[in-house]
Design an enzyme around this catalytic site. Structure first.
Site, short mmCIF file in Angstrom:
data_model
loop_
_atom_site.label_atom_id
_atom_site.label_comp_id
_atom_site.label_asym_id
_atom_site.label_seq_id
_atom_site.Cartn_x
_atom_site.Cartn_y
_atom_site.Cartn_z
N ASP A 68 6.31 37.37 -8.59
CA ASP A 68 7.52 36.96 -9.30
C ASP A 68 7.33 37.35 -10.74
O ASP A 68 6.25 37.15 -11.25
CB ASP A 68 7.59 35.55 -8.91
CG ASP A 68 6.57 34.58 -9.36
OD1 ASP A 68 6.99 34.20 -10.70
OD2 ASP A 68 5.78 34.38 -8.75
N ASP A 159 14.31 27.45 -8.81
CA ASP A 159 12.95 27.10 -9.39
C ASP A 159 13.29 25.43 -9.76
O ASP A 159 14.03 25.49 -10.94
CB ASP A 159 12.77 28.03 -10.41
CG ASP A 159 11.34 27.56 -11.17
OD1 ASP A 159 10.64 26.48 -10.94
OD2 ASP A 159 10.88 28.56 -11.80
N GLU A 161 11.42 22.49 -11.29
CA GLU A 161 10.20 21.97 -11.96
C GLU A 161 10.42 21.46 -13.49
O GLU A 161 11.63 21.35 -14.20
CB GLU A 161 9.24 23.18 -12.29
CG GLU A 161 9.84 24.47 -12.95
CD GLU A 161 8.86 25.50 -12.86
OE1 GLU A 161 7.93 25.13 -13.85
OE2 GLU A 161 8.92 26.76 -12.42
#
Length: 410
Positions: A68, A159, A161
């Protein structure tokens, strides 16, 4: 800017509970999305990851690897996508957006070049729950993700986080209820737009405290971050991972991108694309006697490893359930394989629908074999007495009797 994120790996022993108890400021120190976020959830907030070599040995039990990337990976110039493919990567996730306004300036060229190199490619979004506007954020992502219902575009990924900027509030200043609600609104909106469940990238030490151990997202594919030699513990709600980001990249080194492995075969990976190909039937050959598992008596008798070759009785369809488990449907009668009697009786293809007795966890062993663990009792399916007895979910551990080779049986 480094990927300053989320919770440390469990093995790092970082005590985050103390931090989670600190009162949170109402607003982030830097609420403006500037592209600083990227998928690096396997380290503690504010820490720099220790990168592995891009040629690091992949974890045992996995064969399909990928990378990624984000704009940070252009620090030294363009990404050489043909070389990425030549090095063995089969898929890539590329950061497209962050928040409601940031668009990766390299996304379009990387997305096209990665596909031209033959990789399966997906877009990812760095979530900014501090915006408290998940619908607008989800729409901005979908509008720019270039998702296509074709055989090369992977489902999008979000994502989730730790924030990456100095002085950022824990969990973006949201309570667990607010965080879960934000994620639910975002993922539901993406699904409403494209008709597919978005993949969730996170780490257990972030997800569990920041969502209050929310276990309601198991239908979404999981990309788990953890930079260790064995897969880290999974967040609440998931029983298996789809992708494991096992090593962080270092944009200061040429070609050193974050490393990922897919939990399954390449054929399995293609079913995460916009135009998934139907899985071919499979056959299981027992390690203990070299015979194929058969739905004897056209499925009226218990499963037994006695087939010398693959015929109709030896063909099954693998069903990937929303909670991460799998089920097997016998082609001979269209019924689901059941761990009858809560696993106390031999396996038999007699289930008209998928219930708890018909759910298993597929284990990819380091030697390339697979094993099945019955969800109803947590025991492994065994070809008892060297395959002379019917299969039954009774083994506490995996040995030769519990190992099978998996074959496509078109």
């Amino acid at each position: 800017m480094p990927r300053r994120l989320l919770c440390a790996l469990a093995s790092a022993g970082l005590a985050l509970s103390t931090a989670l108890g600190v009162p949170q400021p109402a607003h982030a120190a830097d609420p403006a999305p500037d592209g600083g976020g990227r998928a690096n959830a396997g380290v503690a907030p504010g820490a720099r990851a220790t990168a592995a070599s891009p040629y690091a040995t992949i974890p045992v039990g996995y064969t399909v690897r990928g990378i990624d990337v984000s704009s940070h990976d252009h620090n030294l110039g363009p990404i050489n996508w043909p070389q990425v493919a030549a090095d063995g990567a089969k898929f890539a996730y590329i950061k497209a957006t962050e928040g409601r306004t940031y668009l990766n300036p390299y996304f379009a060229e990387d997305y096209a070049a990665a596909k031209a190199a033959g990789l399966l490619v997906g877009a990812y979004h760095f979530a900014r729950p501090d915006s408290r506007d998940p619908i607008t954020e989800a729409n901005y992502f979908v509008d720019n993700a270039q998702f296509a219902k074709d055989s090369q575009t992977l489902v999008p990924m979000v994502d989730i986080e730790w924030p990456y900027w100095e002085g950022a509030p824990t969990c973006y200043g949201l309570t667990p209820t607010e965080m879960s609600g934000w994620i639910r609104s975002f993922t539901d909106q993406v699904k409403a737009r494209i008709g597919r469940d978005v993949m969730i990238y996170t780490n257990t030490n972030y997800w569990n405290p920041c969502t209050g151990n929310d276990a309601s997202f198991g239908a979404n594919p999981l990309d788990i971050a953890g930079y260790t030699t064995t897969r880290p513990p999974l967040p609440s709600g998931w029983t298996t991972e789809t992708i494991w980001q096992y090593a962080a990249g270092n944009s200061s080194n040429p070609g050193d991108y974050s490393q990922n492995v897919f939990n399954g075969t390449y054929e399995d990976l293609t079913r995460l694309t916009g135009a998934p190909v139907a899985a071919p039937p499979l056959a299981l050959r027992s390690w203990t006697n070299g015979k194929y598992v058969s739905a004897d008596g056209r499925g009226t008798l218990p499963l037994i490893a006695n087939g010398p070759t693959i015929g109709t009785w030896e063909k099954f369809t693998l069903i990937n359930n929303a909670d991460g488990s799998v089920s097997l449907r016998a082609n001979i009668n269209g019924k689901y394989v059941s761990a009858d009697g809560r696993g106390t009786l031999p396996l038999i293809a007699n289930g008209p629908a998928i219930g708890t007795w018909e759910k298993f966890t597929l284990i990819n062993n380091a030697d390339g074999s697979v094993s099945l663990r019955a969800n109803i009792n947590g025991k492994y399916v065994t070809a008892a007495n060297k395959g002379a007895l019917p299969l039954i979910a009774s083994a506490p551990t995996i040995s030769t009797w519990e190992k099978f080779d998996r074959f496509a049986a078109a």
